[in-house]
Design a protein around this motif. Structure first.
Motif, PDB file in Angstrom:
ATOM      1  N   SER A 116       0.804  -1.132  -0.030  1.00 45.53           N
ATOM      2  CA  SER A 116       0.165   0.133  -0.125  1.00 45.53           C
ATOM      3  C   SER A 116       0.934   1.335   0.061  1.00 45.53           C
ATOM      4  CB  SER A 116      -1.123  -0.021   1.188  1.00 45.53           C
ATOM      5  OG  SER A 116      -0.095  -0.108   2.511  1.00 45.53           O
ATOM      6  N   ILE A 117       0.435   2.172  -0.760  1.00 43.95           N
ATOM      7  CA  ILE A 117       1.124   3.858  -0.816  1.00 43.95           C
ATOM      8  C   ILE A 117       0.063   4.538   0.089  1.00 43.95           C
ATOM      9  CG2 ILE A 117       2.096   5.136  -2.151  1.00 43.95           C
ATOM     10  CD1 ILE A 117       2.689   3.199  -3.971  1.00 43.95           C
ATOM     11  N   PRO A 118       0.185   5.212   1.029  1.00 47.35           N
ATOM     12  CA  PRO A 118      -0.632   6.581   1.618  1.00 47.35           C
ATOM     13  C   PRO A 118      -0.608   7.537   0.740  1.00 47.35           C
ATOM     14  CG  PRO A 118       1.539   6.272   2.753  1.00 47.35           C
ATOM     15  CD  PRO A 118       1.710   5.055   1.706  1.00 47.35           C
ATOM     16  N   LEU A 119      -1.902   7.996   0.436  1.00 47.65           N
ATOM     17  CA  LEU A 119      -2.210   9.167  -0.442  1.00 47.65           C
ATOM     18  C   LEU A 119      -1.755  10.459   0.308  1.00 47.65           C
ATOM     19  CD1 LEU A 119      -5.486   8.451  -2.033  1.00 47.65           C
ATOM     20  CD2 LEU A 119      -3.154   8.208  -3.082  1.00 47.65           C
ATOM     21  N   PRO A 120      -1.207  11.525  -0.472  1.00 45.24           N
ATOM     22  CA  PRO A 120      -1.249  12.871   0.213  1.00 45.24           C
ATOM     23  C   PRO A 120      -2.426  13.181   0.960  1.00 45.24           C
ATOM     24  CG  PRO A 120      -0.073  12.758  -2.006  1.00 45.24           C
ATOM     25  CD  PRO A 120      -0.966  11.532  -1.939  1.00 45.24           C
ATOM     26  N   GLU A 121      -2.335  14.224   1.941  1.00 44.33           N
ATOM     27  CA  GLU A 121      -3.614  14.627   2.701  1.00 44.33           C
ATOM     28  C   GLU A 121      -4.598  15.074   1.995  1.00 44.33           C
ATOM     29  OE1 GLU A 121      -4.559  13.836   5.831  1.00 44.33           O
ATOM     30  OE2 GLU A 121      -2.797  12.806   5.993  1.00 44.33           O
ATOM     31  N   ALA A 122      -4.219  15.782   0.888  1.00 47.74           N
ATOM     32  CA  ALA A 122      -5.329  16.708   0.046  1.00 47.74           C
ATOM     33  C   ALA A 122      -5.954  15.795  -0.798  1.00 47.74           C
ATOM     34  CB  ALA A 122      -4.480  17.738  -1.126  1.00 47.74           C
ATOM     35  N   LEU A 123      -5.374  14.634  -1.265  1.00 47.88           N
ATOM     36  CA  LEU A 123      -6.051  13.644  -2.087  1.00 47.88           C
ATOM     37  C   LEU A 123      -7.057  12.885  -1.079  1.00 47.88           C
ATOM     38  CD1 LEU A 123      -3.459  12.287  -4.771  1.00 47.88           C
ATOM     39  CD2 LEU A 123      -5.415  13.747  -5.160  1.00 47.88           C
ATOM     40  N   ARG A 124      -6.345  12.388  -0.003  1.00 48.55           N
ATOM     41  CA  ARG A 124      -7.215  11.834   0.889  1.00 48.55           C
ATOM     42  C   ARG A 124      -8.309  12.688   1.288  1.00 48.55           C
ATOM     43  NH1 ARG A 124      -4.658   9.813   6.193  1.00 48.55           N
ATOM     44  NH2 ARG A 124      -6.689   8.806   6.299  1.00 48.55           N
ATOM     45  N   ALA A 125      -8.475  13.957   1.414  1.00 52.06           N
ATOM     46  CA  ALA A 125      -9.619  14.805   1.641  1.00 52.06           C
ATOM     47  C   ALA A 125     -10.406  14.857   0.666  1.00 52.06           C
ATOM     48  CB  ALA A 125      -9.179  16.220   2.247  1.00 52.06           C
ATOM     49  N   GLU A 126      -9.943  14.835  -0.604  1.00 50.26           N
ATOM     50  CA  GLU A 126     -10.747  15.063  -2.011  1.00 50.26           C
ATOM     51  C   GLU A 126     -11.545  13.670  -2.178  1.00 50.26           C
ATOM     52  OE1 GLU A 126     -10.080  15.891  -6.673  1.00 50.26           O
ATOM     53  OE2 GLU A 126      -8.643  16.550  -5.241  1.00 50.26           O
ATOM     54  N   TRP A 127     -10.834  12.590  -2.208  1.00 56.15           N
ATOM     55  CA  TRP A 127     -11.399  11.275  -2.825  1.00 56.15           C
ATOM     56  C   TRP A 127     -12.191  10.489  -1.893  1.00 56.15           C
ATOM     57  CZ3 TRP A 127      -6.623   9.525  -6.077  1.00 56.15           C
ATOM     58  CH2 TRP A 127      -6.583  10.456  -7.274  1.00 56.15           C
ATOM     59  N   GLY A 128     -11.563  10.591  -0.506  1.00 56.04           N
ATOM     60  CA  GLY A 128     -12.162   9.668   0.407  1.00 56.04           C
ATOM     61  C   GLY A 128     -12.065   8.316   0.494  1.00 56.04           C
ATOM     62  N   SER A 129     -12.160   7.501   1.660  1.00 58.75           N
ATOM     63  CA  SER A 129     -12.088   6.099   1.701  1.00 58.75           C
ATOM     64  C   SER A 129     -13.232   5.325   0.788  1.00 58.75           C
ATOM     65  CB  SER A 129     -12.316   5.707   3.164  1.00 58.75           C
ATOM     66  OG  SER A 129     -12.391   4.155   3.385  1.00 58.75           O
ATOM     67  N   GLY A 130     -12.519   4.516   0.236  1.00 58.88           N
ATOM     68  CA  GLY A 130     -13.445   3.832  -0.593  1.00 58.88           C
ATOM     69  C   GLY A 130     -13.541   4.165  -1.947  1.00 58.88           C
ATOM     70  N   ARG A 131     -13.075   5.043  -2.433  1.00 56.20           N
ATOM     71  CA  ARG A 131     -13.008   5.757  -3.780  1.00 56.20           C
ATOM     72  C   ARG A 131     -12.225   4.606  -4.861  1.00 56.20           C
ATOM     73  NH1 ARG A 131     -13.465  10.777  -6.637  1.00 56.20           N
ATOM     74  NH2 ARG A 131     -13.181  10.193  -8.737  1.00 56.20           N
ATOM     75  N   LEU A 132     -12.642   4.616  -5.755  1.00 59.58           N
ATOM     76  CA  LEU A 132     -12.232   3.792  -6.903  1.00 59.58           C
ATOM     77  C   LEU A 132     -11.150   4.691  -7.589  1.00 59.58           C
ATOM     78  CD1 LEU A 132     -15.069   1.728  -8.552  1.00 59.58           C
ATOM     79  CD2 LEU A 132     -13.278   1.124  -6.864  1.00 59.58           C
ATOM     80  N   VAL A 133      -9.981   4.289  -7.813  1.00 60.57           N
ATOM     81  CA  VAL A 133      -8.682   4.931  -8.615  1.00 60.57           C
ATOM     82  C   VAL A 133      -8.132   4.189  -9.574  1.00 60.57           C
ATOM     83  CG1 VAL A 133      -8.427   6.382  -6.702  1.00 60.57           C
ATOM     84  CG2 VAL A 133      -7.112   4.479  -6.900  1.00 60.57           C
ATOM     85  N   SER A 134      -7.561   4.598 -10.595  1.00 62.48           N
ATOM     86  CA  SER A 134      -6.991   3.855 -11.677  1.00 62.48           C
ATOM     87  C   SER A 134      -5.452   4.221 -11.430  1.00 62.48           C
ATOM     88  CB  SER A 134      -7.380   4.334 -13.278  1.00 62.48           C
ATOM     89  OG  SER A 134      -6.520   4.059 -13.949  1.00 62.48           O
ATOM     90  N   ILE A 135      -4.583   3.287 -11.673  1.00 59.20           N
ATOM     91  CA  ILE A 135      -3.227   3.413 -11.428  1.00 59.20           C
ATOM     92  C   ILE A 135      -2.579   2.773 -12.519  1.00 59.20           C
ATOM     93  CG2 ILE A 135      -0.963   2.747  -9.699  1.00 59.20           C
ATOM     94  CD1 ILE A 135      -2.806   2.415  -7.565  1.00 59.20           C
ATOM     95  N   ASP A 136      -1.642   3.666 -13.324  1.00 56.57           N
ATOM     96  CA  ASP A 136      -1.087   3.342 -14.468  1.00 56.57           C
ATOM     97  C   ASP A 136       0.487   3.668 -14.415  1.00 56.57           C
ATOM     98  OD1 ASP A 136      -3.545   2.679 -16.110  1.00 56.57           O
ATOM     99  OD2 ASP A 136      -3.793   4.959 -16.009  1.00 56.57           O
ATOM    100  N   ALA A 137       1.612   2.752 -15.056  1.00 59.17           N
ATOM    101  CA  ALA A 137       2.732   2.887 -14.989  1.00 59.17           C
ATOM    102  C   ALA A 137       2.867   3.977 -16.337  1.00 59.17           C
ATOM    103  CB  ALA A 137       3.599   1.704 -15.134  1.00 59.17           C
ATOM    104  N   VAL A 138       3.329   5.262 -16.007  1.00 60.31           N
ATOM    105  CA  VAL A 138       3.642   5.846 -17.437  1.00 60.31           C
ATOM    106  C   VAL A 138       5.019   5.860 -17.868  1.00 60.31           C
ATOM    107  CG1 VAL A 138       1.551   7.129 -16.798  1.00 60.31           C
ATOM    108  CG2 VAL A 138       3.421   8.041 -15.819  1.00 60.31           C
TER     109      VAL A 138
END
Length: 155
Positions: A116-138
């Motif tokens: 697991s990788i903890p998200l920065p506080e700003a993203l945690r506040a914006e997205w919230g627990s349980g939010r679906l995200v897409s993670i891509d290697a760019v």
């Protein structure tokens, strides 16, 4: 070193009982006592929590200077980001785990044992627990994290 701290706090010739001293004077005295034995490690739990900004800065100036002179490692616990920023390195705990590490080079997330990788506080506040995200290697060593666009909210 203790004399240097006592001089800086104006306490060398002060014979008042500790209970009659201001919080800043008490903290300076405590620091002088702790550093008088030239410890290799100093543990400090919220040493500036009862101080105003000027006294906080004065105590930290002395702590950093004397610890550096003596070669003392300081493990300081604080909730104050301004205090943490004065240290060479800071470890940020989140939910009892190391979440981030900060040095002069920058602030970094720490990958947990489970990946697991903890998200920065700003993203945690914006997205919230349980939010679906897409993670891509760019690119090699680079990821992109995006909030998934879905028809429903998963918060």
């Amino acid at each position: 070193m203790a004399d240097q701290l006592l001089d800086a706090a104006g306490l060398r010739a002060d014979d008042r009982p500790v209970r009659e001293m201001s919080p800043a004077e008490q903290q300076m005295l405590a620091l002088a006592v702790a550093m008088s034995t030239r410890p290799r490690l100093l543990l400090a739990d919220e040493p500036t929590s009862q101080l105003d900004d000027a006294d906080r800065d004065r105590l930290l100036d002395l702590l950093v200077e004397i610890a550096d002179q003596q070669g003392t490692a300081v493990l300081l616990v604080t909730h104050d980001e301004l205090v943490a920023a004065r240290m060479q390195r800071s470890i940020h705990l989140r939910d009892g785990r190391i979440g981030e590490e900060a040095t002069a080079a920058g602030r970094y997330a720490v990958i947990g044992a489970d990946g697991s990788i903890p998200l920065p506080e700003a993203l945690r506040a914006e997205w919230g627990s349980g939010r679906l995200v897409s993670i891509d290697a760019v690119a090699p060593g680079e990821l992109r994290i995006r909030g998934a666009e879905t028809g429903g909210d998963h918060d």
